[in-house]
Design a protein around this motif. Sequence first.
Motif, PDB file in Angstrom:
ATOM      1  N   TYR A  27       0.827  -1.214   0.000  1.00 61.34           N
ATOM      2  CA  TYR A  27       0.000   0.000   0.000  1.00 61.34           C
ATOM      3  C   TYR A  27       0.862   1.265   0.000  1.00 61.34           C
ATOM      4  O   TYR A  27       0.469   2.285  -0.565  1.00 61.34           O
ATOM      5  N   LEU A 235     -14.576  -1.139  10.957  1.00 64.33           N
ATOM      6  CA  LEU A 235     -13.553  -1.458   9.960  1.00 64.33           C
ATOM      7  C   LEU A 235     -12.220  -0.822  10.368  1.00 64.33           C
ATOM      8  O   LEU A 235     -12.189   0.107  11.172  1.00 64.33           O
ATOM      9  N   GLU A 238      -7.572   2.851   8.309  1.00 67.69           N
ATOM     10  CA  GLU A 238      -7.242   3.270   6.943  1.00 67.69           C
ATOM     11  C   GLU A 238      -8.444   3.101   6.011  1.00 67.69           C
ATOM     12  O   GLU A 238      -8.704   3.934   5.147  1.00 67.69           O
ATOM     13  N   THR A 239      -9.173   2.012   6.207  1.00 68.49           N
ATOM     14  CA  THR A 239     -10.337   1.725   5.363  1.00 68.49           C
ATOM     15  C   THR A 239     -11.448   2.737   5.627  1.00 68.49           C
ATOM     16  O   THR A 239     -12.068   3.255   4.692  1.00 68.49           O
ATOM     17  N   ARG A 242     -10.649   6.015   3.956  1.00 67.47           N
ATOM     18  CA  ARG A 242     -10.886   5.945   2.509  1.00 67.47           C
ATOM     19  C   ARG A 242     -12.390   6.039   2.194  1.00 67.47           C
ATOM     20  O   ARG A 242     -12.799   6.678   1.228  1.00 67.47           O
ATOM     21  N   VAL A 292     -11.135  -6.500   4.389  1.00 69.01           N
ATOM     22  CA  VAL A 292     -11.375  -5.102   4.780  1.00 69.01           C
ATOM     23  C   VAL A 292     -10.079  -4.353   5.101  1.00 69.01           C
ATOM     24  O   VAL A 292     -10.040  -3.128   5.058  1.00 69.01           O
ATOM     25  N   THR A 293      -9.021  -5.096   5.438  1.00 67.57           N
ATOM     26  CA  THR A 293      -7.743  -4.432   5.731  1.00 67.57           C
ATOM     27  C   THR A 293      -7.110  -3.885   4.460  1.00 67.57           C
ATOM     28  O   THR A 293      -6.532  -2.800   4.453  1.00 67.57           O
ATOM     29  N   GLU A 294      -7.235  -4.622   3.373  1.00 74.43           N
ATOM     30  CA  GLU A 294      -6.654  -4.201   2.086  1.00 74.43           C
ATOM     31  C   GLU A 294      -7.511  -3.076   1.526  1.00 74.43           C
ATOM     32  O   GLU A 294      -8.280  -3.255   0.588  1.00 74.43           O
ATOM     33  N   CYS A 295      -7.364  -1.887   2.115  1.00 70.42           N
ATOM     34  CA  CYS A 295      -8.316  -0.805   1.830  1.00 70.42           C
ATOM     35  C   CYS A 295      -8.346  -0.393   0.360  1.00 70.42           C
ATOM     36  O   CYS A 295      -9.373   0.021  -0.160  1.00 70.42           O
ATOM     37  N   HIS A 296      -7.226  -0.530  -0.329  1.00 70.26           N
ATOM     38  CA  HIS A 296      -7.189  -0.065  -1.720  1.00 70.26           C
ATOM     39  C   HIS A 296      -8.054  -0.949  -2.618  1.00 70.26           C
ATOM     40  O   HIS A 296      -8.888  -0.455  -3.378  1.00 70.26           O
ATOM     41  N   PHE A 298     -10.339  -2.974  -1.514  1.00 65.82           N
ATOM     42  CA  PHE A 298     -11.693  -2.905  -0.962  1.00 65.82           C
ATOM     43  C   PHE A 298     -12.468  -1.735  -1.595  1.00 65.82           C
ATOM     44  O   PHE A 298     -13.624  -1.877  -1.991  1.00 65.82           O
ATOM     45  N   MET A 299     -11.803  -0.581  -1.695  1.00 65.75           N
ATOM     46  CA  MET A 299     -12.467   0.594  -2.264  1.00 65.75           C
ATOM     47  C   MET A 299     -12.772   0.414  -3.746  1.00 65.75           C
ATOM     48  O   MET A 299     -13.777   0.910  -4.244  1.00 65.75           O
TER      49      MET A 299
END
Length: 329
Positions: A27, A235, A238-239, A242, A292-296, A298-299
Amino acid sequence: FCRVDPYGFERPEDFDYASYEAFFSRYLVVLTRRAIKWSKLLKGNNSIQKSLKVKRYIRKGIPNEHRALIWMIVSGAQTNMEQNPGYYHRLLEGEKNDKLLEAIKTDMNRTFPDNVKFRKNADPCLQHALYNVLVAYGHHNKAVGYCQGMNFIAGYLILITKNEEESFWLLDALIGRILPDYYSPAMLGLKTDQEVLGELVKMKVPAVAELMERHGVMWTLVVSRWFICLFIDILPVETVLRIWDCLFYEGSKIIFRVALTLIKQHQAFILEATNFPDICEKFKQITKGTFVTECHSFMQKIFTDPGSLPMATINKLRETCREKVLSQG
């Protein structure tokens, strides 16, 4: 390993440092690339115009150093603050409602007990700033006053802006304009939007809707905190940030996108539930883990997974759901 994250939150005992490190090293590359693009976009100006390009940039994440500024601009908070110089301080100096002060004081120690910056012994202790923002807001918007959940939202705003007055105007943007009637005493908008989500799940993930109906689980039982706290404490930080980037730009529709993505992505897992408590437990579980941790990524998913979600559809559902909520009294 750092027990406290960059925002002051203590990590839980079972925190998975290994997978977090793996995610964050990837990230960071994204963050660096975005920071360069944002710097070019802003070119040292403290202003941007809404455009498709800006919307795209926001969906890909605002670098932390620009976050407060961009939130202020795109939410309209900046304009309101400039048009009302000194207003925030006048609210703090004016007559006070003792009942309101009491309600806010009661919640002070309950706000982010796991955040070192909100502890009484912190220096500076953000509880003072939080108290001021909530007191000012309660006197500014008397119809709402103070309502549980607002402390968490104001607290997050303070962590990002590091500025009381900006936090006040952003809170006003959220409660006054972006979220329709979530925090009024009757919480009509909140109850309505939970029903709207139920209708959207019927349309987009019918098997889950059917499961909920079969076991008599009301949506408010499993998602009310998602709506009230805008995913804070649900969540990863970071998520959430975002999600808020998009919420300030695109409005309340984003909450439905996030909720639908969580449900759709974990449909098979939710459908394993065989009874009422089981369903509630599954809904707790789907807000944890790498998805949900992998915010990029996820978005990216929240804009593809739920499919098209026109505001016209949401508004129509809001009308019928509001009538249903009102008729239930």
